[in-house]
Scaffold this motif. Structure first.
Motif, PDB file in Angstrom:
ATOM      1  N   ILE A 104       9.063-105.603 -35.018  1.00  0.00           N
ATOM      2  CA  ILE A 104       8.472-105.661 -33.678  1.00  0.00           C
ATOM      3  C   ILE A 104       9.266-106.605 -32.773  1.00  0.00           C
ATOM      4  O   ILE A 104       9.364-106.395 -31.569  1.00  0.00           O
ATOM      5  CB  ILE A 104       7.003-106.146 -33.773  1.00  0.00           C
ATOM      6  CG1 ILE A 104       6.164-105.140 -34.566  1.00  0.00           C
ATOM      7  CG2 ILE A 104       6.383-106.359 -32.384  1.00  0.00           C
ATOM      8  CD1 ILE A 104       4.782-105.615 -34.902  1.00  0.00           C
ATOM      9  N   GLY A 105       9.849-107.634 -33.363  1.00  0.00           N
ATOM     10  CA  GLY A 105      10.477-108.704 -32.579  1.00  0.00           C
ATOM     11  C   GLY A 105       9.571-109.921 -32.609  1.00  0.00           C
ATOM     12  O   GLY A 105       8.404-109.819 -33.005  1.00  0.00           O
ATOM     13  N   SER A 106      10.118-111.062 -32.178  1.00  0.00           N
ATOM     14  CA  SER A 106       9.335-112.290 -32.334  1.00  0.00           C
ATOM     15  C   SER A 106       8.092-112.306 -31.445  1.00  0.00           C
ATOM     16  O   SER A 106       7.215-113.155 -31.612  1.00  0.00           O
ATOM     17  CB  SER A 106      10.207-113.517 -32.075  1.00  0.00           C
ATOM     18  OG  SER A 106      10.853-113.373 -30.846  1.00  0.00           O
ATOM     19  N   GLU A 107       7.991-111.345 -30.523  1.00  0.00           N
ATOM     20  CA  GLU A 107       6.768-111.287 -29.698  1.00  0.00           C
ATOM     21  C   GLU A 107       5.543-110.843 -30.506  1.00  0.00           C
ATOM     22  O   GLU A 107       4.432-110.849 -30.001  1.00  0.00           O
ATOM     23  CB  GLU A 107       6.951-110.403 -28.464  1.00  0.00           C
ATOM     24  CG  GLU A 107       7.161-108.924 -28.723  1.00  0.00           C
ATOM     25  CD  GLU A 107       8.645-108.536 -28.708  1.00  0.00           C
ATOM     26  OE1 GLU A 107       9.502-109.382 -29.096  1.00  0.00           O
ATOM     27  OE2 GLU A 107       8.952-107.394 -28.333  1.00  0.00           O
ATOM     28  N   TYR A 108       5.759-110.484 -31.785  1.00  0.00           N
ATOM     29  CA  TYR A 108       4.594-110.103 -32.584  1.00  0.00           C
ATOM     30  C   TYR A 108       3.563-111.233 -32.606  1.00  0.00           C
ATOM     31  O   TYR A 108       2.352-110.988 -32.652  1.00  0.00           O
ATOM     32  CB  TYR A 108       5.018-109.674 -33.994  1.00  0.00           C
ATOM     33  CG  TYR A 108       5.203-110.803 -34.984  1.00  0.00           C
ATOM     34  CD1 TYR A 108       4.122-111.324 -35.714  1.00  0.00           C
ATOM     35  CD2 TYR A 108       6.453-111.388 -35.177  1.00  0.00           C
ATOM     36  CE1 TYR A 108       4.295-112.377 -36.597  1.00  0.00           C
ATOM     37  CE2 TYR A 108       6.632-112.433 -36.072  1.00  0.00           C
ATOM     38  CZ  TYR A 108       5.553-112.921 -36.776  1.00  0.00           C
ATOM     39  OH  TYR A 108       5.729-113.968 -37.645  1.00  0.00           O
TER      40      TYR A 108
END
Ligand SMILES: Nc1ncnc2c1ncn2[C@@H]1O[C@H](COP(=O)(O)OP(=O)(O)O)[C@@H](O)[C@H]1O
Ligand SMILES: [Mg+2]
Length: 271
Positions: A104-108
């Motif tokens: 997902i990317g670190s925005e998860y």
């Protein structure tokens, strides 16, 4: 038995509680985890014995066996627990944190935080883990972790301590492991001169930083009850039989008393 370790490969892993020192013995294919702030090895061992006395393995989830031992590290004898390496050839552990970050990317992290309720946060994690791994029933597995963490007061179940096994592109469930922070084992955070009963109320569950029962209830509302413990007070006593071999007289009885109080108190909440 005292085992001299042949490897000096130390595994670094971030943990909110600091790292329990770990050694992998490649000849024996076993992991050693050393006591750090208290009786982590004992907590790990007791929990693993008691988890076996339940419906968990019948339901297809394995449990990592831990045993107490002593190891020589830098010429000093240390108390540790030992477990067989549960990874087979070609398998690796992927933590849920790493899986979500990669998928997902670190925005998860922000995505989880902005969910409006605990149930929605859990659902967000479960839906994404199932999508990224193809696993069925991750919600039930997570619920089982929350139930067992609540029963054994394990306050270190951050997303780096929840993992799946990957072999090439196929995923599987990890055997249950890593309860060493449970049972108030960290006597720096939970000093022995403070009564256990008072501290138990204040232990905070991970990964959602809330009350253990609340976290467990939220997962159970979504996926139902998973864990049916089937151990008696005698079984708890039995799991504590050899404590005196690993801890000095000064500590052994305090450790045992505390473990019994923790389990009794938490079991009363698990109805
Ligand atoms: N029995 C085992 N089989 C396979 N890997 C293990 C085993 N024990 C520890 N490990 C490895 O070491 C890492 C840390 O172990 P863990 O039990 O989570 O310790 P900690 O208490 O420091 O979190 C695991 O994520 C895994 O990679
Ligand atoms: Mg861990």
């Amino acid at each position: 038995m005292t085992i001299k370790l042949v490897t000096d490969k130390k595994i670094a892993e971030t943990s909110s509680k600091g790292n329990q020192e770990k050694w992998f013995d490649s000849e024996e294919n076993v992991w050693y985890k050393l006591d750090l702030f208290g009786y982590e090895a004992l907590a790990e061992t007791v929990v693993s014995k008691l988890l076996k006395l339940s419906n968990i393995e019948e339901n297809g989830i394995k449990i990592t066996d831990y045993d107490m031992t002593k190891v020589m590290v830098h010429k000093i004898e240390r108390t540790a627990c030992v477990s067989k390496n549960f990874l087979k050839d070609g398998e690796e552990i992927i933590t849920i944190a790493a899986l979500l970050r990669k998928g997902i990317g670190s925005e998860y992290i922000r995505n989880i935080e902005k969910q409006s309720s605990l149930q929605k946060k859990i659902d967000y994690i479960v839906t994404n883990v199932e999508k990224l791994t193809g696993l069925d029933g991750f919600g039930e597995y997570l619920t089982l972790l929350f139930e067992t963490d609540m029963l054994f007061l394990n306050d270190d179940r951050h997303l780096n301590n929840i993992a799946v096994i990957r072999k090439e592109n196929k995923f599987d469930y990890c055997p249950l492991f890593d309860y060493g922070a449970g049972l108030l084992s960290n006597i720096r955070d939970y000093p022995l001169d403070i009564e256990a009963k008072g501290m138990i109320k204040n232990v905070v569950a991970r990964p959602f930083n809330c009350n253990f029962v609340r976290q467990m209830n939220a997962a159970e509302k979504l996926y139902g009850r998973q864990f049916e413990p089937d151990f008696t007070n005698d079984d708890v006593e039995k799991s504590l039989e050899n404590v005196d071999e690993y801890y000095s007289e000064r500590y052994a009885s305090d450790f045992k008393d505390r473990i019994k109080v923790c389990i009794k108190t938490q079991r009363n909440k698990y109805r």
